[in-house]
Write an enzyme that holds these catalytic residues in place. Structure first.
Site, PDB file in Angstrom:
ATOM      1  N   ASP A  12      -2.498  -2.867  -3.012  1.00 38.10           N
ATOM      2  CA  ASP A  12      -3.388  -1.788  -3.469  1.00 38.10           C
ATOM      3  C   ASP A  12      -3.821  -2.119  -4.897  1.00 38.10           C
ATOM      4  O   ASP A  12      -2.994  -2.190  -5.809  1.00 38.10           O
ATOM      5  CB  ASP A  12      -2.625  -0.458  -3.407  1.00 38.10           C
ATOM      6  CG  ASP A  12      -3.468   0.723  -3.887  1.00 38.10           C
ATOM      7  OD1 ASP A  12      -4.645   0.518  -4.250  1.00 38.10           O
ATOM      8  OD2 ASP A  12      -2.932   1.846  -3.897  1.00 38.10           O
ATOM      9  N   ASP A 106     -10.001  -1.161  -1.409  1.00 45.69           N
ATOM     10  CA  ASP A 106      -9.012  -1.766  -2.307  1.00 45.69           C
ATOM     11  C   ASP A 106      -7.583  -1.749  -1.774  1.00 45.69           C
ATOM     12  O   ASP A 106      -6.644  -1.918  -2.529  1.00 45.69           O
ATOM     13  CB  ASP A 106      -9.074  -1.082  -3.681  1.00 45.69           C
ATOM     14  CG  ASP A 106      -8.488   0.313  -3.649  1.00 45.69           C
ATOM     15  OD1 ASP A 106      -8.607   0.975  -2.613  1.00 45.69           O
ATOM     16  OD2 ASP A 106      -7.906   0.735  -4.668  1.00 45.69           O
ATOM     17  N   GLU A 107      -7.407  -1.529  -0.451  1.00 48.18           N
ATOM     18  CA  GLU A 107      -6.052  -1.496   0.117  1.00 48.18           C
ATOM     19  C   GLU A 107      -5.981  -2.299   1.406  1.00 48.18           C
ATOM     20  O   GLU A 107      -6.865  -2.192   2.249  1.00 48.18           O
ATOM     21  CB  GLU A 107      -5.654  -0.049   0.481  1.00 48.18           C
ATOM     22  CG  GLU A 107      -5.446   0.853  -0.696  1.00 48.18           C
ATOM     23  CD  GLU A 107      -4.915   2.222  -0.273  1.00 48.18           C
ATOM     24  OE1 GLU A 107      -4.751   3.070  -1.152  1.00 48.18           O
ATOM     25  OE2 GLU A 107      -4.682   2.442   0.936  1.00 48.18           O
TER      26      GLU A 107
HETATM   27 MG   LIG Z   1      -6.058   1.405  -5.516  1.00 49.32          MG
END
Ligand SMILES: [Mg+2]
Length: 385
Positions: A12, A106-107
């Site tokens: 993350d 973003d993960e």
């Molecule tokens: Mg993040």
């Protein structure tokens, strides 16, 4: 180093949008950056770690953020930049992981079980992934490794920013026990508040016999699933998310079922729809995955290869039915069933003979006209003209 029965790596990126602004303009490094739109009506979309001590958070009106942090550097959102960074990071995870799913910009989750021969030390693997992402993008990514997705996610949240956490097999429950219940996925602020009112604040409380009658009333038949979650038991698979990498259908039943014939009929119907889609696209599938979720929300899957790439359902069904039957535990009630086809590639003419091909083309014409429910090639026998 002992081999893990299952290993999931979760990544993350820390404050992705605010960090991206610094990547694009390095002179902002260390400054109190936030991404958002200007006052009076604007809101903060993302806050960097530098402004969080001021109490600035995402979704806050920009006017209020400026009162809390007068030196705030406001940067407008830049979608193309985020998407560029995202594809650079995907190139990194594609290089490391055969099985990876990005669940947001973003993960990502990667199933690293089979990578243990190559990378026996999860800490070293996590560090290598962090460094590769930083080198490629300039972004910091918090990474956590655990036996399941949920524990990996909770561990990453607990180790932000720039963290690296490894939760060893067998220590999941102990890791979760002292954390607040709201750190569990699926327990939102409202549920956390209701739990707080009955005295349940920590994850360990969910396993405390004193609270069991009340929790059973609140959760009903999902209570065993909640207890499993609190112990870090989680078999949810990482399903690769690449477009065109797979094609699938699943359904949640109105009533849980243990009827094997009904489960078979459901998947047979899905297969008919999916192969129609494959043929429309001129594709064939090299592999399939059967998925079941039982009444306690436990997911089990079975992935198999066909002897060669196929797109004609009667030829595919025997393998899928065998996999389904081997997955079913007698007497178990199921709430969801699904099938997906993967390793998709261009279909070649030689996949079926001319006669079959003609029958399939005729069937596809009828499906186009009347919908998939209208016709289904029966059983596993070859259709006759
Ligand atoms: Mg993040």
């Amino acid at each position: 180093m002992a081999r893990w029965p299952r290993q999931i790596l979760f990544g993350d990126v820390d404050a992705m949008f605010a960090s991206a602004a610094v990547v694009a303009n390095p002179s902002l490094a260390g400054k109190p950056v936030a991404v958002g739109s200007p006052p009076p009506r604007g809101i903060i979309a993302a806050a960097s770690y530098a402004v969080r001590p001021y109490g600035v958070t995402s979704a806050m009106p920009t006017a209020q953020a400026l009162r809390l942090c007068p030196d705030l550097v406001l940067v407008p959102p830049d979608r193309p930049l985020y998407e560029r960074l995202h594809s650079t990071m995907r190139a990194v995870t594609d290089r490391f992981f055969p099985i990876c799913a990005w669940t947001s910009i973003d993960e990502f989750y990667a199933d690293t079980t089979d990578l243990q021969t190559l990378h026996p030390d999860p800490t070293a693997l996590g560090q290598a992934v962090k460094e590769a992402i930083f080198e490629a993008t300039g972004l910091c990514c918090t990474v956590a490794v655990a036996t399941g997705k949920m524990v990996a996610k909770v561990a990453a949240d607990a180790h932000k920013p720039d963290g690296l956490a490894v939760i060893q097999p067998g220590t999941e429950a102990a890791f979760l026990a002292p954390r607040p219940v709201r750190s569990l996925p699926g327990i939102g602020p409202k549920t956390a508040e209701r739990l707080d009112r009955i005295g349940v604040t920590l994850i360990s409380d969910l396993l405390d016999q004193r609270f069991e009658p009340l929790l059973r009333r609140m959760w009903g038949k999902r209570f065993p699933a909640l207890q499993a979650l609190a112990q870090g038991i989680d078999h949810d698979p990482v399903e690769p998310d690449r477009a065109q990498k797979s094609l699938g259908q699943e359904t949640t039943f109105d009533h849980d079922t243990r009827d094997v014939a009904f489960l078979e009929q459901t998947l047979r119907g899905f297969l008919s729809d999916l192969t129609h889609e494959l043929r429309q696209e001129g594709l064939a599938a090299g592999a399939f995955t059967v998925k079941l979720k039982d009444a306690a929300f436990t997911v089990t899957t079975r992935q198999r290869h066909f002897s060669k790439p196929l797109n004609y359902d009667p030829a595919m069904w025997p393998d899928i039915r065998t996999a389904l039957r081997s997955l079913i535990r007698p007497g178990t009630l199921y709430r969801l069933a699904g099938v997906s086809l993967s390793e998709l590639g261009p279909a070649t003419e030689s996949l079926f003979d001319q006669r079959t091909s003609k029958a399939v083309a005729a069937m596809d014409a009828i499906i186009e006209k009347h919908g998939a429910k209208a016709i289904r090639l029966g059983g596993t026998t070859e259709p006759r003209d």
